[in-house]
Design a protein around this motif. Structure first.
Motif, mmCIF file in Angstrom:
data_model
loop_
_atom_site.group_PDB
_atom_site.id
_atom_site.type_symbol
_atom_site.label_atom_id
_atom_site.label_comp_id
_atom_site.label_asym_id
_atom_site.label_seq_id
_atom_site.Cartn_x
_atom_site.Cartn_y
_atom_site.Cartn_z
ATOM 1 N N THR A 105 41.519 32.609 41.456
ATOM 2 C CA THR A 105 40.221 32.667 42.131
ATOM 3 C C THR A 105 39.655 34.067 41.981
ATOM 4 O OG1 THR A 105 41.174 33.318 44.244
ATOM 5 C CG2 THR A 105 40.967 30.939 43.821
ATOM 6 N N ALA A 106 38.379 34.223 42.294
ATOM 7 C CA ALA A 106 37.726 35.528 42.198
ATOM 8 C C ALA A 106 38.397 36.550 43.110
ATOM 9 C CB ALA A 106 36.247 35.398 42.530
ATOM 10 N N SER A 107 38.801 36.128 44.307
ATOM 11 C CA SER A 107 39.458 37.068 45.222
ATOM 12 C C SER A 107 40.827 37.494 44.694
ATOM 13 C CB SER A 107 39.580 36.453 46.615
ATOM 14 O OG SER A 107 40.383 35.301 46.584
ATOM 15 N N ASP A 112 44.212 41.692 42.182
ATOM 16 C CA ASP A 112 45.015 42.205 41.084
ATOM 17 C C ASP A 112 44.395 43.496 40.519
ATOM 18 O OD1 ASP A 112 46.781 40.130 41.362
ATOM 19 O OD2 ASP A 112 46.024 38.982 39.640
ATOM 20 N N ALA A 113 43.088 43.517 40.403
ATOM 21 C CA ALA A 113 42.397 44.701 39.893
ATOM 22 C C ALA A 113 42.612 45.881 40.834
ATOM 23 C CB ALA A 113 40.916 44.403 39.706
#
Length: 118
Positions: A105-107, A112-113
């Motif tokens: 998912t985007a979250s 991770d980033a």
């Protein structure tokens, strides 16, 4: 003699029609970039199940052989088909595992980033 001269200039049938050895569903006659993309049916020797089936058939045939050499040849063949089945099973399992992985998912991507920036 004239017949041999005419035959020598003609191509053998296998050379003249090289597409005859390819399955019809592989060749798209309207495209220049053959073989055509898309689904192609696998030969049984290209699947783990097909290789296991062939190994079983070779072992059954080995039992009925009346010479030791015939039995040994078929037993070695069965062992080779079994090894090929194991290899193909590992490949097939790896493909299934990679394609069945859930999408992030985007979250999760943002999380991770964030860990990479630290």
């Amino acid at each position: 003699m004239s017949q041999s001269n005419s035959n020598s200039s003609a191509q053998p049938e296998s050379v003249a029609d090289s597409s005859s050895s390819m399955p019809d569903d592989w060749v798209d006659k309207d495209e220049t970039s053959n073989p055509a993309p898309g689904h192609r049916t696998k030969d049984s020797r290209d699947t783990a199940a097909g290789c296991r089936d062939r190994a079983s058939k070779d072992l059954i045939e080995a039992i009925t052989m009346n010479t030791a050499n015939g039995r040994q040849v078929l037993e070695k063949s069965a062992a080779s088909w079994t090894k090929r089945a194991e290899l193909l099973q590992r490949i097939e399992s790896g493909i299934e595992a990679r394609t069945s992985q859930p999408e992030l998912t985007a979250s999760e991507i943002d999380e991770d980033a964030e860990h990479l920036r630290q």
